[in-house]
Enzyme design. Structure first.
Site, PDB file in Angstrom:
ATOM      1  N   LYS A 206       0.862  -1.181   0.000  1.00 51.13           N
ATOM      2  CA  LYS A 206       0.000   0.000   0.000  1.00 51.13           C
ATOM      3  C   LYS A 206       0.894   1.224   0.000  1.00 51.13           C
ATOM      4  CE  LYS A 206      -3.065   2.368   3.216  1.00 51.13           C
ATOM      5  NZ  LYS A 206      -4.024   2.165   4.298  1.00 51.13           N
TER       6      LYS A 206
HETATM    7  C1  R5P Z   1      -1.985   4.688   7.805  1.00 52.74           C
HETATM    8  O1  R5P Z   1      -0.908   4.216   8.035  1.00 52.74           O
HETATM    9  C2  R5P Z   1      -3.173   3.880   7.801  1.00 52.74           C
HETATM   10  O2  R5P Z   1      -2.863   2.575   7.362  1.00 52.74           O
HETATM   11  C3  R5P Z   1      -4.369   4.373   7.012  1.00 52.74           C
HETATM   12  O3  R5P Z   1      -5.276   3.357   7.031  1.00 52.74           O
HETATM   13  C4  R5P Z   1      -4.041   4.762   5.601  1.00 52.74           C
HETATM   14  O4  R5P Z   1      -3.297   5.921   5.561  1.00 52.74           O
HETATM   15  C5  R5P Z   1      -5.238   4.801   4.636  1.00 52.74           C
HETATM   16  O5  R5P Z   1      -6.141   5.678   4.988  1.00 52.74           O
HETATM   17  P1  R5P Z   1      -6.347   7.066   4.247  1.00 52.74           P
HETATM   18  O6  R5P Z   1      -7.043   6.771   2.954  1.00 52.74           O
HETATM   19  O7  R5P Z   1      -7.199   7.806   5.210  1.00 52.74           O
HETATM   20  O8  R5P Z   1      -5.002   7.696   4.012  1.00 52.74           O
END
Ligand code: R5P
Length: 258
Positions: A173
């Site tokens: 991710k």
């Molecule tokens: C951050 O480390 C977390 O894994 C969040 O879940 C991630 O950043 C994704 O969420 P967002 O779309 O709010 O950035």
């Protein structure tokens, strides 16, 4: 790849489209009761039917997700730092693999902090998590966390994603950036993008569209869904982009209509 591991991955990345809409609600592990997630159960419940998987911590899973809802769980197993602490990169493993198995998860997730003071610990943490989890056929998702001082460009994100894949992550991710296809091309495992801080709904849909158009298998989106004024409309619109190839305009229409 063994059957269990492949099967778990197929629960997350849907075989009919090869894409995935992951709903990230793990933010509380370092942000506390962040806006939109003050009461996780109320936020999560209406979104469940539209998410391909749910990324969260064991605490929110146990307390805020019904046991009788069939949704793959991507369990965040790293943490130990907070937004008011000294160094967000100083994360460790918070949750045992035994607990992950007990919670019937489809994958485990942790953050790596490439270029930070704790680069080595987080990369060895990823390696150790892969060593343990593949014993049980559980895939690992690595989140390429970006510190304030890091530039979110293709060069840096390619480095992070490739290292994560080399150390054994099954999904990575990361963030969308200019020349994103370079990040995708040099990473041998599927990539999903984070949404990042709340932006306008149309901009968030454009972000999702750009990401999948340039090779991401989908999104692992949080704030731009649950902080929207219409979270259900927003996740439906994101789904249309990710799984049906909808245009940003058509998806935005769906968001407005829902
Ligand atoms: C951050 O480390 C977390 O894994 C969040 O879940 C991630 O950043 C994704 O969420 P967002 O779309 O709010 O950035």
């Amino acid at each position: 790849m063994d059957w269990g591991l492949s099967n778990r991955l197929a629960r997350i990345i849907k075989p009919d489209t090869g894409r995935s809409v992951m709903l990230a609600v793990d933010h509380g592990y370092f942000l506390g009761p962040t806006s939109g997630l003050e009461d996780p159960a109320t936020t999560i419940e209406p979104l469940l039917p539209y998410a391909d998987s749910l990324m969260l911590t064991r605490g929110v899973l146990r307390t805020s997700v019904p046991t009788n809802f069939d949704i793959p769980i991507v369990l965040r197993v790293s943490g130990g730092t907070s937004i008011v602490g000294k160094d967000l990169s100083n994360e460790g493993i918070t949750t045992s693999l035994k607990e992950a198995i007990r919670l019937n998860v489809s994958a485990v997730a942790l953050s790596i902090f490439v270029g930070s003071d704790h680069e080595k610990e987080t990369l060895l943490g990823l390696s150790e998590l892969v060593n343990q989890s593949i014993e049980y056929g559980i895939p690992v998702l690595a989140v390429t966390a970006v510190g304030r001082e890091m530039t979110r460009d293709a060069r840096y994100l390619s480095l992070c994603c490739r290292i994560a894949a080399e150390l054994g992550a099954h999904i990575v991710k990361t963030y969308y950036c200019d020349d994103f296809e370079k990040v995708v091309e040099s990473c041998p495992v599927p990539i999903v993008i984070a949404g990042g801080k709340k932006i306008t709904e149309k901009d968030a849909l454009k972000l999702a569209h750009d990401a999948v158009s340039h090779g991401a298998v989908g999104v692992d989106m949080g704030r731009n869904i649950f902080q929207s004024d219409n979270p259900v409309g927003m996740i439906q619109a994101v789904r249309a982009i990710v799984h049906k190839g909808s245009s940003v305009e058509d998806a935005y229409g769906l968001y407005q209509k829902a």
